[in-house]
Motif scaffolding. Structure first.
Motif, PDB file in Angstrom:
ATOM      1  N   THR A  77       1.065  47.565   3.075  1.00 20.13           N
ATOM      2  CA  THR A  77       1.168  48.912   2.512  1.00 20.13           C
ATOM      3  C   THR A  77      -0.071  49.732   2.858  1.00 20.13           C
ATOM      4  O   THR A  77       0.032  50.896   3.258  1.00 20.13           O
ATOM      5  N   PHE A  78      -1.248  49.099   2.704  1.00 19.45           N
ATOM      6  CA  PHE A  78      -2.496  49.809   3.041  1.00 19.45           C
ATOM      7  C   PHE A  78      -2.519  50.169   4.528  1.00 19.45           C
ATOM      8  O   PHE A  78      -2.936  51.275   4.906  1.00 19.45           O
ATOM      9  N   LYS A  79      -2.083  49.248   5.379  1.00 15.04           N
ATOM     10  CA  LYS A  79      -2.082  49.508   6.820  1.00 15.04           C
ATOM     11  C   LYS A  79      -1.091  50.608   7.176  1.00 15.04           C
ATOM     12  O   LYS A  79      -1.396  51.500   7.990  1.00 15.04           O
ATOM     13  N   ALA A  80       0.087  50.582   6.569  1.00 18.43           N
ATOM     14  CA  ALA A  80       1.096  51.614   6.836  1.00 18.43           C
ATOM     15  C   ALA A  80       0.574  52.993   6.426  1.00 18.43           C
ATOM     16  O   ALA A  80       0.744  53.981   7.162  1.00 18.43           O
ATOM     17  N   PHE A 108      -1.358  45.631  13.817  1.00 18.76           N
ATOM     18  CA  PHE A 108      -1.974  44.942  12.678  1.00 18.76           C
ATOM     19  C   PHE A 108      -2.041  43.449  12.950  1.00 18.76           C
ATOM     20  O   PHE A 108      -1.038  42.825  13.294  1.00 18.76           O
ATOM     21  N   ASN A 109      -3.250  42.896  12.807  1.00 15.91           N
ATOM     22  CA  ASN A 109      -3.447  41.451  12.922  1.00 15.91           C
ATOM     23  C   ASN A 109      -3.936  40.925  11.579  1.00 15.91           C
ATOM     24  O   ASN A 109      -4.899  41.444  11.013  1.00 15.91           O
ATOM     25  N   ILE A 110      -3.267  39.912  11.062  1.00 15.96           N
ATOM     26  CA  ILE A 110      -3.728  39.295   9.821  1.00 15.96           C
ATOM     27  C   ILE A 110      -3.562  37.783   9.966  1.00 15.96           C
ATOM     28  O   ILE A 110      -2.477  37.298  10.309  1.00 15.96           O
ATOM     29  N   ASN A 122       6.699  48.966  13.369  1.00 15.32           N
ATOM     30  CA  ASN A 122       7.993  48.820  12.698  1.00 15.32           C
ATOM     31  C   ASN A 122       7.977  47.668  11.704  1.00 15.32           C
ATOM     32  O   ASN A 122       8.521  47.774  10.599  1.00 15.32           O
ATOM     33  N   GLU A 123       7.342  46.560  12.078  1.00 14.04           N
ATOM     34  CA  GLU A 123       7.264  45.403  11.183  1.00 14.04           C
ATOM     35  C   GLU A 123       6.368  45.686   9.995  1.00 14.04           C
ATOM     36  O   GLU A 123       6.654  45.247   8.869  1.00 14.04           O
ATOM     37  N   VAL A 124       5.303  46.430  10.221  1.00 12.00           N
ATOM     38  CA  VAL A 124       4.409  46.822   9.115  1.00 12.00           C
ATOM     39  C   VAL A 124       5.168  47.699   8.118  1.00 12.00           C
ATOM     40  O   VAL A 124       5.077  47.519   6.901  1.00 12.00           O
TER      41      VAL A 124
END
Length: 993
Positions: free
Chosen positions: A25-28, A66-68, A76-78
């Protein structure tokens, strides 16, 4: 506490998973902020900024952003993993579409002309106004009432070519009914799939589409959707594509001459004579030029001027398409349609053209004259009024450009369609005629064929399309047509800016409420309050993490539910800490007091949360949209609150004590609070009865005389929230709106430059055209109060925070259903709780006391709303949100009552009976600190939301505030006294104190 290691591990994993889920959510949000900053740096115009944002996000949709840990995710996945924000926080549209089962039945009956069948269809419409059953069952009821000797398996009804493999003439009505139920259900499932495909093609983030029960209603939620009008058209378009041969003006010239003469007689010679007298310039030459135009001499159109002499000829204007007969003003379209349907007019058609079908093109605006016209076409019809070729043969469609470089839609047909298309185009080429391409009864184009028969099944629709319109049309055709018309019977539209304001105000009120509660717990309970605060913060993290992980939608009422959960979480800790203080007061050591305090509080905590949870479940089952979101967060909050209060707080307390720390579970100021309270509550019950009796009489009197301000959820209608660039007087505005709509309600909501406008004008009409008409009328009426030059499009979008910020529509049928569902939800919750308390406390007197207190609380809350709704500075409409508040009040009141009853049960078990109320007084006094502490912290939370939160929540929050005050009072002065007075063996009565 046993298994501390397991609790630590679970809490750690639970917390890490929640952080992991929320990281998306933060990344989006970060990516969306970057897109906005990028678009703002390029453009100043809001429309261009919005378009550039979309382009930017589309360009990175499949790129790794995004890498986690060891995982990598595309944009799209985020987006898919980010928390879903509801309509009220993100803007967008939420609609309930009703697939016309009536239309489906007509189709299954092959458009039967049977009078019994058609009368049953109409009678079913009337039955539906007061029925909860699906339309199909109402049709069967209506048919059975009037059928006589007519059977459903009649060749004129369902034993036809359409159902030849399913229904035969020997079948009984009951057998046919089962077939029809199956066929109707298949059609609704088909409609569901068509709508789902259309929505998927539209590219909205986190769409939600679901069928509501076994009815023909389908819920569609599209948070974040901006072009609302475009979406509504996309959803309601049946995509009924047809291909018709076209008649030209020369073939129908005599018909129109005779029709004009017929209409003279119908309209009235006196009116025609009066118009002739007013215009002495009317000449035979002008009439001749009009006739020439109809016969195909389009150059004569230039000289046509309305003369007021000829009812038909006076309407005509130059057509923009040579294939059309002529054009008329858009405002004259309905009049011409009515003329052309008259039996006297149809009788003028030659025998070989008696099935001629007249159709209209898209509206076109002449920029020079400012006149909007529509072309009129004549299509070669047949006895069955069916086209030679329909859109069912389309296998693919895509947006393209025609030979003039304008947007169009290219289509590919299947083998069967290709053969028919080749026949039609070959005939059109030979006869030098045209083929009209008709979509949903509108002629989009009527091209001629210049190269001979077209093989292969390729065709094209061209018209005055924008690129978006062509894209949408191609998507709709590809997804397929709806099996019947789809009307929007309930809709909520929220502007993006209003959603942004809701997030800001909701976040602000949430942080203020949280801060106040955290501070209060430390001030009242000292270090142990600090441990409760840590558990509370973990609780909030878990709630948001679970919401994100489950893909649940966070709504504004849902945010209110989380804030309410804060109060409930505090309640569990308060119960524990108060019991520990009691144990310490009995002289027990610190560790023993903590152990016994947690153990003794567990029963009350579980009972209180279970009763609240039961009402939340009922709310979840009966609620829709934001209300379901409220119930979802409440249920999640109850579970996480139990975990954090019982296990995490205990873990922290034990950790501190085992390290040698000392906890008093109070501060120097609060140490003696309520320690030796000894109020004789039982002896004051008659005074309480009198006070409550007066409150109930006043409330009921107001309810029966003044009533309640029922919102459109319960009565049907349309509501708009409109913002102006200056302060407006609602009394002045309502006069203008009453002149337009006949009746309207206008209230100031929030700031003085914002109005809530409700009207029942055309409340029974659910078509997109009716919605557009009402909104246009609203805009025209409000023009004097809006900035000069504000266009209708800008008003509809709420551009620059001026214009329509929110709109809602509920049809009367839906409103009736909502009202009945709300009644059953409230009644159901009372029955469920009565049974739970009976099961838990083994005496019906406890159940009677609890339910009586709830009835008392609900009636007083309703009474307060009835007494004050006319002068309160915020909306106090009775709607679904209010029902959510009432159910929450029920849950809270029961929560409080159960805690008191739980202590009464414990005390009478320890001290052998009620002893005339002495033990009841002792039990209530021992819970007094908890009751007031919980009520005050919850009220602090609600007041923070009420003062700093969104305008749309103030009615709900006010109901909760009143309910908690009354509920706290009733648990002591109503529930307990009624329980006591209905007991058979009370023991010796306590003396007055």
């Amino acid at each position: 506490m046993q298994n501390k290691g397991l609790v630590k591990l679970f809490a750690l994993l639970f917390g890490l998973v929640s952080i992991y889920q929320l990281s998306f959510t933060f990344k989006a949000n970060q990516i969306e902020d970057q897109a906005e900053a990028f678009a703002t740096s390029k453009y100043d115009d809001p429309d261009l900024i919005s378009a550039e944002e979309i382009r930017y996000l589309d360009s990175i949709s499949n790129k790794e952003v995004f890498n986690i840990l060891i995982a990598k995710f595309s944009h799209n996945e985020v987006k898919e993993k980010a928390m879903n924000l509801g309509l009220d926080l993100k803007g967008g549209i939420n609609v309930i579409l009703e697939i016309s089962v009536k239309d489906i039945l007509k189709g299954l009956a092959n458009n039967s002309k049977d009078p019994i069948f058609n009368r049953a269809l109409e009678d079913a419409v009337e039955i539906q106004k007061d029925a909860q059953e699906p339309y199909l069952e109402s049709f069967f009821t209506a048919f059975d009432a009037i059928k006589g000797d007519t059977k459903l398996a009649s060749p004129d009804i369902f034993a036809n070519r359409t159902l030849v493999d399913d229904v035969d003439i020997s079948m009984s009505d009951d057998q046919v009914k089962e077939v029809i139920r199956t066929k109707v259900d298949e059609s609704i499932v088909s409609a569901f799939e068509v709508l789902r495909k259309r929505i998927d093609k539209f590219g909205v983030t986190s769409p939600n589409i679901q069928r509501l029960g076994n009815s023909g209603r389908i819920l569609v939620e599209l948070p974040g959707a901006k072009d609302v009008e475009r979406i509504k058209k996309l959803l309601q378009s049946t995509a009924q594509l047809e291909f018709w041969d076209v008649l030209n003006g020369q073939e129908l010239g005599d018909f129109f001459v005779r029709t004009n003469e017929t209409l003279k007689a119908v309209v009235g010679e006196e009116q025609a004579d009066a118009e002739v007298a007013q215009d002495s310039t009317a000449t035979e030459e002008s009439a001749d030029s009009q006739i020439d135009a109809l016969l195909g001499d389009t150059t004569a159109n230039d000289s046509i001027q309305p003369q007021g002499v000829n009812p038909l000829f006076d309407m005509i204007f130059p057509q923009s398409d040579p294939s059309a007969l002529f054009a008329v003003k858009s405002e004259d379209k309905e009049t011409l349609e009515a003329y052309l349907k008259m039996p006297q007019v149809r009788a003028n058609l030659p025998a070989e053209q008696r099935y001629t079908k007249f159709a209209f093109g898209l509206p076109e605006l002449n920029k020079e004259t400012g006149i909007e016209t529509v072309n009129v076409y004549a299509l070669i019809g047949n006895r069955d009024n069916q086209p030679e070729l329909s859109g069912a043969v389309i296998t693919d469609a895509r947006q393209s450009y025609n030979n003039q470089g304008k947007p169009s839609v290219s289509m590919q047909m299947n083998g069967k369609g290709a053969k028919v298309w080749e026949t039609m185009t070959g005939r059109a080429y030979t006869q030098q005629s045209q083929i009209a391409i008709v979509l949903d009864d509108i002629v989009y184009s009527a091209p001629g064929v210049t190269t001979g028969a077209i093989s292969g099944g390729n065709s094209e629709i061209s018209g005055s399309f924008t690129v978006n319109e062509a894209v949408d049309l191609a998507n709709v055709l590809r997804a397929g047509k709806l099996p019947a018309s789809a009307d929007i019977v309930q809709a909520d539209e929220v502007g993006a800016s209003l959603g942004k304001e809701a997030i800001e105000s909701g976040s602000k009120s949430f942080l203020i409420a949280l801060s106040l509660v955290l501070i209060w717990m430390v001030l009242y309970y000292g270090k142990s309050g600090g441990f409760a605060d840590i558990a509370l913060m973990l609780n909030i993290l878990l709630i948001f993490g679970v919401l994100a992980g489950l893909g649940a939608v966070l709504t504004l009422p849902g945010l209110a539910g989380i804030v309410l959960t804060i109060g409930m979480s505090v309640d569990a800790n308060v119960l524990i800490f108060e019991r520990v203080r009691e144990e310490i007061g009995k002289g027990k050591g610190q560790k023993e007091a903590i152990k016994d305090g947690f153990a003794n509080a567990l029963s009350s905590i579980l009972d209180a949360n279970i009763t609240t949870g039961l009402t939340a479940i009922i709310l979840f089952v009966f609620g829709t949209g934001p209300i379901k979101g409220f119930a979802t967060t409440l249920l999640i909050g109850i579970l996480t609150s139990l975990f954090t209060a019982i296990f995490i707080t205990r873990l922290l307390v034990d950790w501190y004590v085992n390290r040698g720390g000392k906890l008093d579970f109070s501060t120097a100021i609060t140490k003696g609070f309520f320690r030796n309270s000894n109020f004789n509550f039982v002896s004051k019950r008659k005074i309480a009865y009198v006070v409550s009796g007066i409150l109930l009489i006043v409330s009921l009197s107001s309810l029966f005389t003044k009533g309640l301000d029922q919102g459109i959820d319960f009565v049907g209608g349309r509501t708009y929230q409109v913002r102006f660039d200056q302060i407006v007087n609602p009394e002045t505005v309502v006069q203008d709106l009453n002149a337009t709509f006949g009746s309207a309600e206008v209230k100031t909501i929030g700031s003085a430059n914002q109005l809530k406008i409700s009207t029942k004008y055309k409340v029974d009409e659910n078509s997109a055209e009716a919605d557009e008409e009402v909104q246009t009328m609203l805009f025209e009426s409000l023009k004097p109060y809006l900035p000069e030059g504000l266009s209708y499009a800008d008003f509809s979008e709420g551009k620059n925070n001026i214009g329509k910020m929110y709109s809602s529509k509920v049809s009367p049928t839906i409103a009736d259903d909502i009202k009945k569902e709300s009644f059953w939800a409230v009644l159901g919750s009372l029955v469920v709780v009565f049974l739970y308390i009976l099961l838990r406390f083994k005496k019906w007197q406890f159940s009677l006391g609890a339910v009586s207190a709830v009835f008392h609380d609900v009636i007083i809350v309703l009474g307060v709303f009835s007494l004050t709704y006319k002068f309160m500075p915020f909306s106090m409409e009775i709607d679904q949100a209010f029902i959510a508040a009432i159910l929450t009040v029920i849950g809270y009141s029961l929560n409080d009552t159960v805690v008191v009853f739980d202590r009464i049960r414990e005390v009478i078990a320890e001290r052998s009976g009620f002893k005339g109320g002495v033990n009841i007084n002792s039990a209530i006094n021992s819970t007094l600190s908890r009751t007031l502490n919980t009520s005050l912290t919850t009220l602090v939370v609600l007041f923070a939301m009420f003062i700093f939160g969104a305008d749309s929540l103030r009615g709900l929050l006010f109901a909760l505030i009143v309910g908690i005050v009354v509920g706290t009072y009733s648990s002591i002065f109503i529930a307990t006294p009624i329980m006591y007075d209905t007991l058979d063996d009370k023991g010796e009565a306590p003396k007055e104190k």
